[in-house]
Scaffold this motif. Structure first.
Motif, PDB file in Angstrom:
ATOM      1  N   GLU A  23      -0.651  14.066 -11.582  1.00 46.42           N
ATOM      2  CA  GLU A  23      -0.339  13.111 -10.522  1.00 46.42           C
ATOM      3  C   GLU A  23      -0.951  13.522  -9.181  1.00 46.42           C
ATOM      4  N   GLN A  24      -0.794  14.779  -8.818  1.00 38.17           N
ATOM      5  CA  GLN A  24      -1.321  15.240  -7.536  1.00 38.17           C
ATOM      6  C   GLN A  24      -2.835  15.386  -7.564  1.00 38.17           C
ATOM      7  N   TYR A  65      -4.193  11.809  -7.303  1.00 36.28           N
ATOM      8  CA  TYR A  65      -3.908  11.239  -5.982  1.00 36.28           C
ATOM      9  C   TYR A  65      -4.816  11.862  -4.914  1.00 36.28           C
ATOM     10  N   LYS A 100      -7.657   9.018  -4.959  1.00 39.69           N
ATOM     11  CA  LYS A 100      -7.158   8.105  -3.925  1.00 39.69           C
ATOM     12  C   LYS A 100      -7.572   8.539  -2.515  1.00 39.69           C
TER      13      LYS A 100
END
Length: 327
Positions: free
Chosen positions: A104-105, A108, A112
């Motif tokens: 997830e990190q 991201y 992102k």
């Protein structure tokens, strides 16, 4: 936006006319070959002779970086497969199990933030790679050896920002990946001492840590930086703030073309695999030069000299914001 749309149309024609082997097969084969080399690497470490032992260290070091850098990078962009479900599986495998980080990190911060705001100060300006309290020689030549230790520690700290189920999954995958490496060194490679096995883990996992750190700073820091409220359109942002390095057999295999010689192409079209970035490179470079847009290229040694000479300016002090006059 019109320029980006025109370039995208040219690139999509190439992608659609390419076979599955070109889009995904080549890179999957490189990762598969790396897996097949693992038994040979662990068995070479059983030898008491220097040359076979060093071959084992080099083999495991290259395989580790191929899986953790190339594999994780492609998986974070879902460039290994066109299936989102399988993309999630590969991301967990390469990022959490092999790299000891959290999916997830990683996605991201990289996809992102870094890709969305390349060289925008305070967002995607590569500041996570700066350690201003270190001098230039320590940072460039000694600190990279600590990457295998720092990576899981940073991942543990970032788990506070994810849901408990994802945190639990990450912890299990991280432990399994690290323990399997340790177990194989003890039971296949024949290490007697736990400390010697741990030292060998550190050695293989930091084998290409120097170019890994260098590449991450060479290709963005020192190029134009922008304020969040004055950033240019996407095609200008990516062409001004991204740089390509020359092709290198070892780094092309271990890191992938999108991180070395096709970094500009990768930032313009991040969903493409390494092999496809290499295939569209002539089209992208010709188009940008034709439209009088930047296409930044430099050598590894040239960038290394630049950072050693201007380390205080580039890595310690905040970089100046570029004013895009005339664009």
């Amino acid at each position: 936006e019109a320029l980006m749309a025109e370039l995208s149309e040219l690139v999509q024609k190439v992608v659609k006319s390419s076979s599955w082997w070109e889009r995904h097969g080549v890179d999957i084969s490189i990762l598969a070959c790396s897996f097949l080399l693992l038994p040979a690497g662990f068995l070479c470490l059983r030898s008491a002779q220097a040359i076979p032992f060093l071959v084992g260290v080099l083999t495991l070091g290259v395989v580790h970086h191929t899986l953790t850098v190339k594999g994780s990078h492609l998986a974070s962009h879902n460039a290994l497969t066109e299936s989102k479900s399988w993309g999630k599986v590969w991301a967990i495998f390469f990022i959490e199990l092999c790299s000891a980080f959290t999916v997830e990190q990683a996605t991201y911060n990289h996809v992102k933030i870094h890709h969305g705001y390349t060289n925008v100060i305070g967002l995607g300006d590569s500041s996570t790679w700066k350690l201003p309290f270190l001098n230039r020689y320590v940072y460039m030549f000694i600190a990279p050896l600590a990457v295998p230790i720092i990576t899981p520690l940073v991942a543990l700290d970032l788990l506070r920002n994810v849901r408990w189920k994802a945190a639990l999954r990450t912890l299990c995958c991280m432990f399994l990946g690290l323990y399997c490496h340790y177990w194989l060194l003890l039971h296949v490679s024949g290490f007697v001492s736990p400390w010697s096995a741990l030292l060998c883990m550190l050695l293989t996992r930091s084998l290409l840590a120097h170019p890994y750190i260098h590449v991450n700073i060479f290709q963005h820091i020192g190029l134009p930086m922008f304020a969040a409220d004055r950033k240019p359109k996407r095609i200008h942002l990516m062409t001004l703030g991204v740089l390509n390095l020359p092709r290198n057999v070892l780094l092309d295999w271990s890191f992938g073309h999108s991180l070395i010689s096709c970094h500009v192409e990768h930032h313009l079209f991040p969903g493409l695999s390494d092999n496809m970035c290499l295939k569209i490179k002539p089209i992208v470079s010709q188009y940008l030069k034709q439209k009088k847009l930047p296409y930044n290229e430099d050598t590894y040694t040239s960038r290394l000299r630049l950072f050693l000479r201007r380390y205080e300016e580039l890595m310690v002090h905040a970089p100046p914001i570029t004013e895009l006059v005339g664009i």
